[in-house]
Design a protein around this motif. Sequence first.
Motif, short mmCIF file in Angstrom:
data_model
loop_
_atom_site.label_atom_id
_atom_site.label_comp_id
_atom_site.label_asym_id
_atom_site.label_seq_id
_atom_site.Cartn_x
_atom_site.Cartn_y
_atom_site.Cartn_z
N HIS A 285 -36.50 71.10 106.12
CA HIS A 285 -37.96 71.24 107.34
C HIS A 285 -38.04 70.89 108.06
CE1 HIS A 285 -42.15 71.41 108.58
NE2 HIS A 285 -41.71 73.15 108.74
N ILE A 286 -37.05 69.15 107.97
CA ILE A 286 -37.20 68.47 109.10
C ILE A 286 -36.24 68.89 110.03
CG2 ILE A 286 -37.45 66.10 110.09
CD1 ILE A 286 -39.58 65.54 107.77
N VAL A 287 -34.85 69.01 109.34
CA VAL A 287 -33.88 68.91 109.75
C VAL A 287 -32.79 69.72 110.04
CG1 VAL A 287 -32.32 68.69 107.65
CG2 VAL A 287 -31.63 67.51 109.85
N THR A 288 -33.76 70.92 109.69
CA THR A 288 -33.16 72.29 109.96
C THR A 288 -33.72 73.28 111.53
OG1 THR A 288 -33.04 73.03 107.45
CG2 THR A 288 -33.75 75.14 108.92
N PRO A 289 -34.60 72.88 111.61
CA PRO A 289 -35.09 73.52 112.63
C PRO A 289 -34.19 72.95 114.00
CG PRO A 289 -37.11 73.18 111.99
CD PRO A 289 -35.88 72.99 110.81
N PRO A 290 -34.44 71.02 114.43
CA PRO A 290 -33.60 70.96 115.40
C PRO A 290 -31.93 71.72 115.20
CG PRO A 290 -34.43 69.07 114.20
CD PRO A 290 -34.40 70.48 113.04
N ALA A 291 -31.27 71.55 114.27
CA ALA A 291 -29.66 72.62 114.04
C ALA A 291 -29.82 73.86 114.28
CB ALA A 291 -29.39 72.59 112.40
N LEU A 292 -31.35 74.73 114.49
CA LEU A 292 -31.72 76.33 114.51
C LEU A 292 -31.99 76.76 115.60
CD1 LEU A 292 -31.72 78.99 112.77
CD2 LEU A 292 -33.75 78.48 112.20
N ASN A 293 -32.90 75.74 116.56
CA ASN A 293 -33.48 75.92 117.56
C ASN A 293 -32.12 76.18 118.57
OD1 ASN A 293 -36.00 76.13 116.02
ND2 ASN A 293 -36.28 74.19 117.14
N PRO A 294 -31.66 76.17 118.64
CA PRO A 294 -30.59 76.23 120.04
C PRO A 294 -29.35 77.18 119.36
CG PRO A 294 -30.18 73.43 119.56
CD PRO A 294 -31.28 74.64 117.90
N MET A 295 -29.36 77.67 118.26
CA MET A 295 -28.64 78.60 117.70
C MET A 295 -29.39 79.83 118.33
SD MET A 295 -26.62 76.61 114.61
CE MET A 295 -25.80 78.54 114.24
N VAL A 296 -30.81 79.38 117.84
CA VAL A 296 -30.96 81.25 117.83
C VAL A 296 -31.49 81.33 119.94
CG1 VAL A 296 -33.24 82.01 117.82
CG2 VAL A 296 -32.56 80.91 115.71
N TYR A 297 -31.99 80.28 120.29
CA TYR A 297 -31.51 80.94 121.32
C TYR A 297 -30.55 80.64 122.60
CZ TYR A 297 -36.68 79.75 122.99
OH TYR A 297 -37.88 80.01 123.15
N ALA A 298 -29.03 80.95 121.71
CA ALA A 298 -27.75 80.35 122.37
C ALA A 298 -27.59 82.41 122.36
CB ALA A 298 -26.81 79.78 121.65
N LEU A 299 -27.68 82.48 120.45
CA LEU A 299 -27.09 84.23 120.25
C LEU A 299 -28.15 84.65 120.96
CD1 LEU A 299 -26.96 83.79 116.63
CD2 LEU A 299 -25.51 83.56 118.22
N ARG A 300 -28.56 84.93 121.04
CA ARG A 300 -30.45 85.82 121.99
C ARG A 300 -30.71 86.07 123.28
NH1 ARG A 300 -31.99 89.03 118.42
NH2 ARG A 300 -33.81 90.30 119.07
N THR A 301 -29.95 84.63 124.00
CA THR A 301 -30.76 84.06 125.30
C THR A 301 -28.92 84.67 126.19
OG1 THR A 301 -32.31 82.92 124.68
CG2 THR A 301 -31.95 83.35 127.18
N GLN A 302 -29.31 86.34 126.93
CA GLN A 302 -27.58 85.67 127.72
C GLN A 302 -27.32 84.57 128.73
OE1 GLN A 302 -27.05 89.49 129.64
NE2 GLN A 302 -24.89 89.07 129.84
#
Length: 321
Positions: A285-302
């Motif tokens: 829970h501590i280490v996954t959000p830092p890795a997940l947050n940029p990926m979600v924004y990169a995939l969904r924000t043109q």
Amino acid sequence: MDTALSITNDSRFQVSEFILMGFPGIHEWQHWLSLPLALLYLLALVANLLILITIQCEPTLHQSMYLFLAILAVVDFGLATTIMPKILAILSFDAKAISLPECFSQIYAIHSFMGMESGIFLCMAVDRYIAICFPLQYPSIITETFVIKATLSMVLRNCLLTIPLPVLAAQRHFCSRNEIDHCLCSNLGVTSLACDDITINRFYQLALAWVMLGSDMVLVFASYALIIRSVLRLNSAEATSKALNTCSSHLILILFFYTAIIVVSVTHLVGRKVPFIPVLLNVLHIVTPPALNPMVYALRTQELRVGFQRVLDLGKNVSRK
């Protein structure tokens, strides 16, 4: 003489260091977890650094939404770095000892960064709420000054309210036990080793969770309830789709963040028979959000994807110009 114990009567602690045992129940083969956790940590560092460089280099991304994302990247960077080097040292080199000041500092850092992440999510929710519900007033309300003031208020709130946690823990009397069946110094995990009463520690931990994370969660979901109500009133299907798309990335991350908190809390209550599960979930829970947050924004924000391409492909970008 055992270096882990202090025999001086004037010392506040008999125990001079704690031993972080790692993942309970799998101590014999927990070192195999070092590689996936190291890769996850490396991904978090690289992804958040790329977010910061992209937003810095792209003038089109100098907007409040992306400025909050850059601040979130800094918080994620700090949160992951607070625990992962020590966890990797435990798993790879069996470096389980941690001094009391280091342990109390880790307690403070973990809770501060977690509170800051929740606070930044609240700021981002308010930003999206005003952008969608009050689009005409948005440029005059959400300014660079607003971003700075909102960020400073969240930093001060979490830094100040978290101070009593390590202070109260340091006042406890650790007389004999010093082995923590965990990979990190959690507040309740440390204070449970104390020989005296820890009621005040438990009470403040619960109060802090409700004041910071609980209030943030209520306000965030209230903001999105108002956003959804406003969007559903739009007559144009295209306008509705565009409005929802602007906040979909943020909503995904918010749902993951707060759902993970609830899951970790529940597993700590019911996971006594399999203690490995809550410890692993706590670390993830501590280490996954830092890795997940940029990926979600990169995939969904043109706009961010275009910025990534320009930063990672500078030579081709310059040649086109």
